[in-house]
Each structure stands twice: as C-alpha cells, then as structure tokens.
Design an enzyme around this catalytic site. Structure first.
Site, PDB file in Angstrom:
ATOM      1  N   ARG A   1      -1.408   1.691  -9.277  1.00  0.00           N
ATOM      2  CA  ARG A   1      -1.136   0.560 -10.177  1.00  0.00           C
ATOM      3  C   ARG A   1      -2.368   0.377 -11.059  1.00  0.00           C
ATOM      4  O   ARG A   1      -3.373  -0.176 -10.638  1.00  0.00           O
ATOM      5  CB  ARG A   1      -0.851  -0.700  -9.343  1.00  0.00           C
ATOM      6  CG  ARG A   1      -0.917  -1.978 -10.138  1.00  0.00           C
ATOM      7  CD  ARG A   1      -0.415  -3.164  -9.346  1.00  0.00           C
ATOM      8  NE  ARG A   1      -1.094  -3.404  -8.087  1.00  0.00           N
ATOM      9  CZ  ARG A   1      -2.265  -4.028  -7.947  1.00  0.00           C
ATOM     10  NH1 ARG A   1      -2.930  -4.448  -9.016  1.00  0.00           N
ATOM     11  NH2 ARG A   1      -2.792  -4.223  -6.749  1.00  0.00           N
TER      12      ARG A   1
ATOM     13  N   HIS B   1      -1.553  -6.649 -10.159  1.00  0.00           N
ATOM     14  CA  HIS B   1      -0.337  -6.765  -9.357  1.00  0.00           C
ATOM     15  C   HIS B   1       0.718  -7.536 -10.150  1.00  0.00           C
ATOM     16  O   HIS B   1       1.876  -7.115 -10.240  1.00  0.00           O
ATOM     17  CB  HIS B   1      -0.647  -7.491  -8.045  1.00  0.00           C
ATOM     18  CG  HIS B   1       0.559  -7.746  -7.203  1.00  0.00           C
ATOM     19  ND1 HIS B   1       1.242  -6.744  -6.561  1.00  0.00           N
ATOM     20  CD2 HIS B   1       1.208  -8.889  -6.907  1.00  0.00           C
ATOM     21  CE1 HIS B   1       2.269  -7.260  -5.908  1.00  0.00           C
ATOM     22  NE2 HIS B   1       2.274  -8.561  -6.100  1.00  0.00           N
TER      23      HIS B   1
ATOM     24  N   TYR C   1     -11.339  -7.134  -6.753  1.00  0.00           N
ATOM     25  CA  TYR C   1     -11.270  -6.388  -5.493  1.00  0.00           C
ATOM     26  C   TYR C   1     -11.249  -4.867  -5.666  1.00  0.00           C
ATOM     27  O   TYR C   1     -11.227  -4.138  -4.673  1.00  0.00           O
ATOM     28  CB  TYR C   1     -10.034  -6.824  -4.681  1.00  0.00           C
ATOM     29  CG  TYR C   1      -8.707  -6.732  -5.421  1.00  0.00           C
ATOM     30  CD1 TYR C   1      -8.012  -5.531  -5.518  1.00  0.00           C
ATOM     31  CD2 TYR C   1      -8.145  -7.857  -6.011  1.00  0.00           C
ATOM     32  CE1 TYR C   1      -6.795  -5.447  -6.180  1.00  0.00           C
ATOM     33  CE2 TYR C   1      -6.935  -7.794  -6.674  1.00  0.00           C
ATOM     34  CZ  TYR C   1      -6.262  -6.587  -6.762  1.00  0.00           C
ATOM     35  OH  TYR C   1      -5.062  -6.509  -7.425  1.00  0.00           O
TER      36      TYR C   1
END
Length: 373
Positions: free
Chosen positions: A268, A272, A281
């Site tokens: 990805r 998200h 992160y």
C-alpha cells in the site's frame, strides 16, 4: 509446514523471467491475446488515475473518507481478469480496480464513501458483473462468500464440466483480515464443504499501522493449510502472475476441487485511508523499495519489450485523464438523496417496522415546517 517459492513471471525490470514455481501456471498465459495485455495495462492506469482524483476530491470536502488503492493494481487487475462472467466476486473496501474490470460505474464508490448510498451499486444487476458490495467490517465478508459458494453447490453450478455453467466465488481481503476469526471460520466451512471458493489475500504489508511481522510468525499463505485449504504465494505486483495463478485456482474451484488460497505480495503506497498518516509508522526506505516494484511501471517495460510504442501509452494516459475528469464533474453535481431512502433497502421486501419508522421520520421533519408556519 513446507514453504514454497513465490510465483513470478516478470522481473522487477519488466523482463519475462518465470521462476521455477511459475512453470505450473505458464500455460494459462497462452489464453491471453495482445488486446488482453493492453487491457491489463489500461485498467491499471485508469484506476490509478481515478484513485488519485478521488483522493483529491476527498481532500476538497467531497467525501468524508477515501480508501486509496495505489500500488495494488497488478494484484487486482490480474485476478479480476481471471474470473468468468458467472463467477461472483466479494471485495473488502479497496478493490477499485476489480470493480472497474467487472463493469461497475466507479462513481458508485464515490457515492458510497460520500454517504449518498448505503450500498453503492446493485450486485444483482448484470451490468455490475456479479461484483458484490464493499464490506468495511474486516473479514466478515469471507463468511458471506463461503455461504454464497455453498449456494452455488446446492444449485448444481459446480463440477458439471460445462465451462459456461460452472461458477466460483473470488473473495478479496487484506493481511489484517487473516487475524480475524471470521476468516478462520470461512476456511473451516469452505474446507469442510469443499466449496468453490478462491480466497485472494492482498498482503500490502500493513494492517493500518501494524506490520505483517507482528501479525504473523509464518508467511500468511501457510495459515490456510492448517484448515485444509491449499495455498500459493505470488508476486502481487506482477499482473501476469496474478492472472495465471488465479485462473488456475478458479478453474480448480469451479471443477469441484474445493477452496484455494492465494497470497499476493504487494504494498500500500499511500495511507490506509485519508484519515491515516503512514509517516508515523513507516520508514521511507521501505516505501522506496516497493516503489521500485511498481506494477504499472514493470508492465509498461514488459509491453515496450514486446514492441508497444508511445502512441499506445499516450492514448491510455489521455483516456485515464478523461475518466478522472468525468468522475470529478459528476461528483461535483451530486445531490443528497431523499432522507427516506435509508429505510428502502434494509429488507429485500417491504417491512412494516421500516414503513412505520419512515412515516415517523416524515412526520417529524414536517413538524419543523409547521412550527415555522
């Protein structure tokens, strides 16, 4: 459990270099024509341009949320093209490319995430290619897909030997969903009943902010084997691998061979959702690693090696820009639906409770008009 090598046909540089594990599936590429290969590329480019435009529309206040699919086009387009018209496809909430291949109006996804509709499109409408509704509850639709596959069995639509009749169910989910009990239960029931299910995992490496290394101590494709569901791992950024392996899995499932599980390794690239900030992160080096494995760039190199010229690629880019402009224009004129529509499709047939609630709301809304008068 014994690990098996990842299936790959195209190298990162776009050269046709099948791995040893790909040989089993190589004959499925013989089904593809030059036009098919062009369509693979066209759909990947169009959906990425659509995805970028939808992200911009969300940032400009046209939607509360958008779910990006950038980077996962190869896994989605290849697998979707492997399905036959009579197959049923159950997406999660990021399968924009699959919806495009199956024929839905992509504005329906915008309307869904805008809040104009609770379903987006009618899965029973033949023009929508048996593409079922988006499911935002992680993993729950794997049980829906398994139940539907049981229905196909009971209707005598599996293992007849007639390729125009036999049908299968292709179910998409992400790596995080494999940690949900629903997916494990789907494996149990599909294995027990030998349903015509193909479970297609897009392992994009992150379940929101949780990496795969935390989610599982073994490769995810091994998880289904404990339930008796055969599995294979593929390079999900190789559209040819996605097509060939899914085509074989669907053929086996339609023929009565029971459920199959595919793990497509992909990434990805974006967030998200548009409410997420992946810089909190993820490391830049990781993203750069995957950007170099971009499914569109890789496939363009492959097509150019076959002799495809600038005219084709320029035409696809223009088509994608036109598509995005059309989505933008139609989004900007969307109007809120009548408030009563929230009651109209709760049940497949009229229901007295829904009728009463709708009438109550109408009376309630009308009371404000009476007070102003």
């Amino acid at each position: 459990m014994t690990e098996t090598p990842t299936v790959q046909f195209l190298s990162v540089e776009g050269e046709f270099a099948p791995t040893e594990s790909a040989e089993e599936y190589r004959s499925y590429l013989d089904r593809l024509s030059e036009t098919d290969l062009q369509e693979f590329y066209r759909k990947m480019v169009v959906v990425r341009r659509f995805d970028g435009e939808a992200t911009n529309l969300q940032r400009q206040g046209q939607m509360a949320l958008w779910v990006p699919s950038h980077g996962q086009e190869g896994a989605q387009v290849g697998s979707a093209f492997a399905a036959r018209p009579q197959d049923h496809l159950f997406p999660s909430y990021r399968e924009h490319a699959v919806g495009l291949v199956r024929g839905i109006d992509m504005l329906a996804i915008v309307e869904l995430l805008r809040g104009n509709t609770h379903g987006g499109w009618d899965p029973t409408d033949p023009t929508n290619g048996n593409f079922h509704g988006y499911c935002l509850v992680i993993g729950s639709h794997s049980l829906h897909a398994t139940g539907y596959a049981m229905g196909l069995q009971r209707d005598g639509l599996v293992g007849t030997g007639d390729p125009e009749v036999d049908a299968a169910v292709l179910c998409y989910f992400g790596d995080g969903a494999t940690s949900q009990g629903d997916v494990s239960e789907a494996f149990v029931f599909s294995a027990s009943s030998q349903t015509p299910n193909v479970f297609f995992l897009q392992n994009n490496q992150w379940a929101i902010s949780v990496p795969v290394s935390v989610q599982s101590r073994v490769p995810l494709y091994l998880r289904s084997r404990g339930f008796g569901v055969p599995s294979v791992q593929i390079d999900g950024n190789d559209v040819l691998a996605s097509y060939a392996v899914t085509a074989k899995a669907l053929d086996d499932a339609r023929g009565g061979g029971g459920p199959q599980f595919i793990e497509a390794l992909t990434y990805r690239i974006g967030a998200h959702t548009t409410s997420d900030d992946p810089t909190k992160y993820r490391e830049n080096a990781e993203q750069e690693f995957w950007v170099k494995r971009d499914p569109i760039v890789r496939f363009e190199k492959y097509l150019r090696g076959l002799g495809e010229g600038d005219a084709f690629f320029d035409g696809v880019k223009a088509e994608a820009d036109d598509y995005a402009a059309d989505i933008r224009a139609r989004t900007l004129v969307l109007e809120a639906p009548p408030i009563g529509t929230m009651f109209d499709h709760v049940y497949s047939e009229p229901h007295p409770v829904m009728t009463e609630q709708k009438l109550w709301l109408e009376r309630y809304e009308a009371s404000f008009q009476e007070e102003q008068a």
